[in-house]
Design a protein around this motif. Sequence first.
Motif: not given
Lengths: 257, 330
Positions: A157-181
């Motif tokens: 995900r985008e954070i200010e000044g960079g990116y962060e990689v986060i792992e979450v267990p399912l079920p989870a909600l993911i919100t999409a930003q442009k660039g995903l596909n």
Amino acid sequence: MKIAVLLKQTFDTEAIISLDSNGQINRQGINLIINPYDEFAIEEALRIKEKHGGEVTIISVGPPEIQDAVFQALAMGADKAVMVTDDALAGTDEYGIALVISKVLGNQEFDLLLSGWRAIDDGSAQVALRVAEILGLPHVNVVTRLEIEEGKATATREIEGGYEVIEVPLPALITAQKGLNEPRYPTMKGIMQARKKPIKKLSLDELGLDTAKIHPKVKTTSYFLPTPKPEGKIIPGGPAEAARELCRLMREEAKVI
Amino acid sequence: MAKGIWIFAEHREGKIKKLTYELLSAGRKIAEKTGEEVSALLFGKGISGLVDSLGKYGADKVYLADNEKLAKYTTDFYGKMLSELAKKNQPSVILLGCTVLGRDLAARVAQKLNTGLISDSIGLELNNGQLTFVRPIYAGKAFAKVVCPEARPIMATIRPNVFVPGQPQAGRRAEVVTVPVNLEKSDLRQIIKDVIMRSSTRPELTEAKIIVSGGRGMKGPENFKILEELADVLGAAVGASRAAVDSGWIDHSFQVGQTGKTVAPTLYIACGISGSTMHLAGMSSSKYIVAINNDPDANIFKVADYGIVGDLFEVVPVLTEECKKLLATQ
Ligand SMILES: Cc1cc2nc3c(=O)[nH]c(=O)nc-3n(C[C@H](O)[C@H](O)[C@H](O)COP(=O)(O)OP(=O)(O)OC[C@H]3O[C@@H](n4cnc5c(N)ncnc54)[C@H](O)[C@@H]3O)c2cc1C
């Protein structure tokens, strides 16, 4: 993999906004589209299904016109849809909509919930996160890359000044930003198939929600349009001369540098 | 009864963000009318040194949670801390920045507290004791005035660059309330696997006071260098249109517009950008807009305060040189 995608219908991005005689946003003659960020969510759901198998359910709340957007999502390749339309929804806020969606999802089995990170009309970026909160799901917001594995999601995900990689267990909600596909267009075949796909239509009553429950927390008291800007200054002269003058104006007139 | 104006303090690399001072200024504006106290919430690790400046910029109280578990933002830990503090102390208003963190945290906390949230505010008014927020809708093509009449706390996220930070007052001190941190590992579901920061000395796009932005007119990735040179002279951030992003010339995190970032700098310099409604959606609330474009009919000139009709490859380098000279003599 059972995937639910939240879909909102919004005004076309080119829509000209005006107010009607009651000071409300004029909806006349406006083209309606799927919220562009939700298209990224639909596309991602379809790709995950193509890779892992499963089923994609579209969930949408709004006036009867949302059927067009729902249909388009089915034509893109989603399997089925649940639509909640009810006159009593007029005037609801993010809190109310989230409650309605959570009710729908409460009766539904799913491993992953996807949505756009915000809608381009109200831009409030709350409904999906509120749904996650109500259902007790973890979420990752504003995601540009998603990897689904056994029981977990790894999201960039985008954070200010960079990116962060986060792992979450399912079920989870993911919100999409442009660039995903890059969202696909519905094909002729997809459109034909969509006609046969099930759309379940529900009212608030049928969901077991009464209007008092979705009483809005926030209210819009009025709308107004931006005041037109006075005409700007075109700086005459050749490139070098104009650049010099621009520099002076930014410094002395606008006082911004 | 609900009482107290809370603002959520953001900081980075051991420094309070300017936006936090802007929030304090907004909080003080409300407090002046209601007579309430303004408190800042400061979460993180090794951050007690930041308390002082919050006091100087207007906080009466600082709720300080300094703990290893709060070293990096996670929705679960920060959400739990903030919502439990709010349940216990019952503030009447909570303001957060409209940032990646603020948006993420605010929506979940608002739901935990069963209250409303007004996102993306660009103004506030207090009329007859009723707090009214102004927010853009339809990407700035209209505005709504929004209230939260009954539910408490009233929550809102505020855009950067809207409120002007107050003057710091030497000797003004905030009372410090140390908040106990009772977070269990089992409360946390988000595991941060990696953080990749771009190594840039330029300001963050959404916070920058000046943005130099390039579009399809840049013609290639290598040409963004001339924008970077201007940006560095002005202490500005670099931005881009979707056309430049989709051409692969610059990462999409630099995109300004409807499907990019919303920015509100004091100066936005658009180079080789035509000014589509989707681009304007992200930058039209900039205080001053400068357009450099070789097409006199380009839409961008309709919103520009200053325009140069010309080849950006000729104009921008001179502009950079001129600004360098001017700023050297100030
Ligand atoms: C759903 C959706 C969402 C979108 N979201 C966004 C968004 O978030 N942000 C965004 O920017 N766009 C967005 N767009 C795209 C938008 O519609 C435009 O296509 C895009 O903004 C055009 O970018 P541009 O102005 O750089 O390119 P163009 O429109 O091609 O303009 C390039 C300009 O450069 C000028 N030029 C060329 N050479 C020179 C030179 N040497 N010197 C000076 N000037 C020169 C030309 O005269 C022209 O005006 C979106 C589109 C859709 C459909």
